[in-house]
Design an enzyme around this catalytic site. Structure first.
Site, PDB file in Angstrom:
ATOM      1  N   GLY A 232      -3.794  10.412   9.453  1.00 29.38           N
ATOM      2  CA  GLY A 232      -4.786   9.882   8.660  1.00 29.38           C
ATOM      3  C   GLY A 232      -3.908   7.828   8.484  1.00 29.38           C
ATOM      4  N   SER A 233      -5.045   7.904   7.309  1.00 28.76           N
ATOM      5  CA  SER A 233      -4.269   7.196   7.380  1.00 28.76           C
ATOM      6  C   SER A 233      -3.145   6.464   6.323  1.00 28.76           C
ATOM      7  CB  SER A 233      -5.780   5.784   6.177  1.00 28.76           C
ATOM      8  OG  SER A 233      -5.431   6.298   4.897  1.00 28.76           O
ATOM      9  N   GLU A 254       1.627  11.597  10.037  1.00 27.54           N
ATOM     10  CA  GLU A 254       1.490  10.997  10.828  1.00 27.54           C
ATOM     11  C   GLU A 254       0.592   9.566  11.557  1.00 27.54           C
ATOM     12  OE1 GLU A 254       1.839   8.462  14.648  1.00 27.54           O
ATOM     13  OE2 GLU A 254       3.350  10.733  14.200  1.00 27.54           O
ATOM     14  N   LEU A 255       0.325   8.257  10.918  1.00 25.53           N
ATOM     15  CA  LEU A 255      -0.616   7.630  10.241  1.00 25.53           C
ATOM     16  C   LEU A 255      -0.536   6.455  10.907  1.00 25.53           C
ATOM     17  CD1 LEU A 255       1.387   8.021   6.195  1.00 25.53           C
ATOM     18  CD2 LEU A 255      -0.434   8.769   7.308  1.00 25.53           C
ATOM     19  N   GLY A 256      -1.009   5.408   9.809  1.00 24.56           N
ATOM     20  CA  GLY A 256      -1.130   3.930  10.550  1.00 24.56           C
ATOM     21  C   GLY A 256      -0.821   3.439  11.238  1.00 24.56           C
ATOM     22  N   CYS A 288      -4.639   4.765  16.559  1.00 27.94           N
ATOM     23  CA  CYS A 288      -3.911   4.312  16.038  1.00 27.94           C
ATOM     24  C   CYS A 288      -2.585   3.722  16.729  1.00 27.94           C
ATOM     25  CB  CYS A 288      -2.685   5.479  15.082  1.00 27.94           C
ATOM     26  SG  CYS A 288      -2.247   7.011  16.218  1.00 27.94           S
ATOM     27  N   GLU A 382      -4.832  -3.480   9.357  1.00 25.51           N
ATOM     28  CA  GLU A 382      -4.493  -2.150  10.336  1.00 25.51           C
ATOM     29  C   GLU A 382      -6.414  -2.723  10.585  1.00 25.51           C
ATOM     30  OE1 GLU A 382      -3.704   2.266  12.072  1.00 25.51           O
ATOM     31  OE2 GLU A 382      -4.609   1.935   9.730  1.00 25.51           O
ATOM     32  N   PHE A 384      -8.501  -1.286  13.134  1.00 30.44           N
ATOM     33  CA  PHE A 384      -9.319  -0.195  13.269  1.00 30.44           C
ATOM     34  C   PHE A 384     -10.969  -0.312  14.077  1.00 30.44           C
ATOM     35  CE2 PHE A 384      -9.477   4.471  13.397  1.00 30.44           C
ATOM     36  CZ  PHE A 384      -7.843   4.891  13.530  1.00 30.44           C
TER      37      PHE A 384
END
Length: 484
Positions: A232-233, A254-256, A288, A382, A384
């Protein structure tokens, strides 16, 4: 063929030792982003649901972990077969619930099948190694399950990014509690539960609890959960990492990303523009790995922009369920407002929109911004959303400096007529993944997927790399005699 997910019969329920109403009887209405139409009602878990699920998972895990490796592998293979049998139904949910175009939905299903099959291969791999011992004493190290694993998955690639963690965690002998995002609780949650229910996974080994921040916080803090896998973020990932760290839990973040697509002066511009359009506009830019910054040599910048704008204008936008379009809706009004705010503030700071930039209901058109500088929101944040900010640089050194000017470090791509030149740049880029003469959005079940910096904590998803995430080492020695 009967339906995989009966949303009428399962309305208001969660999957935890069977299907049952959520503790607080809370429900969420699942809305179709393109139309606002209600598609289903799903139970919303609270902290009591998480505690109950953790207790059930802890009871079920030892028996599951003790099963022969071949038996666990068989469950994963059957889950893959069930998904293959229900491709059309699952694709419908990905399209209508998540706003995906059909090609994205079909690709996600294919990648998820591959994740399940790769996970099925894990239990029968070697579990450890023989170590140097002493006379009369054997010594070995072996991998053992963590116990109960919590998985918090996002809405943008809901099925794949849930099973990317759930499948290997189960295969390696853990019980799992999955908390999918409440915006995609069917394709990211109920589908997962039904796949394993049909595959014969023993009751209590998997719990699926759609929920918001309350459930996510409870899952992260729950003492019986040994590890949390979060996708996620970056902002929420920092919170998850903080709670997990204080509890001395393992955590995979596991991020941006704010990814760079670098176009050098010897690149083929026609192919580069197609790759750039895909990298920024695929799934409305809500990935991402999307290219958030197009870093282009000055000598080819105007021609690249012209071609990129042509690609953007060629793409169609609309309801992916009823129309054959290239881009669907934004996931919700909040994400559309965020994209619009970043574009508006960047234009106010001097950027020029060369196409797009005007939303139409829930849809945001492919947008190309030029004149972007390193202080504008379109560079620093970011996005998105389906926006391609273009930054012009003088040479390779400046391209590297601009690409590295971010807290993120997920993925980068380099377009060039010389692979050797691309490799020299790649050696200087601070990202977890680099693609030369490709674009930024790439995924395979067998690669070490993950990023540097604010893009994650260095954990890796993918095939054999899952051993590091979902097991722990245990050292065992044995003597043939019983010395004093």
């Amino acid at each position: 063929m009967t339906s995989l997910v009966d949303t009428v019969g399962l309305a208001g329920t969660v999957f935890s030792d069977g299907w049952r109403p959520a503790s607080g009887a809370a429900v969420v209405e699942v809305l179709e982003p393109a139309t606002g139409k209600a598609l289903a009602q799903v139970g919303v878990a609270d902290a009591a649901d998480v505690a109950r699920a953790a207790a059930g998972a802890a009871r079920a895990q030892p028996t599951w972990g003790a099963l022969p490796a071949a038996a666990r592998a068989a469950v994963l293979r059957r889950a893959a077969a069930v998904l293959e049998d229900h491709r059309a139904e699952v694709a419908q949910w990905l399209i209508r619930e998540g706003g995906a175009v059909r090609a994205k939905a079909e690709t996600e299903i294919a990648d998820t099948v591959e994740e399940l099959l790769q996970a099925a291969a894990l239990p029968t791999q070697p579990h450890g190694q023989v170590l140097p011992g002493a006379p009369g004493r054997s010594s070995e190290a072996r991998r053992v399950p963590l116990g109960v694993v919590g998985v918090i998955s996002p809405w943008n690639v809901p099925l794949l990014l849930a099973l990317r963690s759930v499948a290997p965690a189960l295969a390696l002998g853990n019980a799992v509690i999955l908390k999918p995002d409440v915006r995609t609780p069917v394709s990211g949650g109920l589908v997962v539960a039904r796949l394993f229910e049909e595959a014969g996974l023993p009751e209590g080994v998997l719990h699926v609890l759609p929920g918001d921040a309350v459930a996510g916080g409870a899952l992260t803090a729950e003492p019986k959960v040994a590890m949390v896998s979060f996708t996620g973020s970056t902002a929420v990932g920092r919170e998850v990492g903080g709670v997990a760290g204080r509890a001395l839990k393992r955590v995979s973040l596991e991020l941006g990303g704010n990814n760079a697509l670098i176009v050098l002066d010897d690149a083929g511009l026609a192919a580069a523009a197609v790759a750039g359009a895909f990298a920024s506009f695929f799934h409305q830019g809500q990935i991402c790995m999307a290219a958030g910054r197009h870093i282009v040599h000055a000598s080819v910048a105007e021609e690249y922009v012209r071609r990129l704008v042509e690609e953007a204008r060629r793409l169609t936008v609309g309801d992916p369920w009823t129309d054959g379009v290239d881009l669907g809706p934004m996931i919700d009004a909040g994400q559309l407002r965020r994209t619009q705010r970043i574009v508006r503030d960047s234009v106010a700071a001097g950027a020029e929109p060369r196409c797009g930039a005007e939303p139409d209901g829930p849809f945001y058109p492919p947008t190309v911004l030029t004149g972007v500088t390193r202080r504008m929101p379109a560079f620093t944040e970011e996005i998105f959303g389906p926006v391609a900010p273009v930054v012009v640089v003088r040479d390779d050194d400046e391209a590297v400096a601009v690409a590295n000017d971010t807290e993120y470090g997920l993925v980068a791509a380099v377009r060039t007529g010389s692979v050797e030149r691309g490799r020299r740049l790649a050696d200087r880029l601070r990202t977890g993944m680099i693609h030369i003469n490709d674009q930024t959005v790439n995924h395979q079940a067998v690669v070490p997927f993950g990023g540097f910096g604010a893009s994650g904590n260095g954990a890796r998803h993918g095939a054999q790399f899952a051993w590091d995430s979902y097991t722990q080492w245990q050292w065992i020695t044995a003597r043939s005699d019983e010395p004093a």
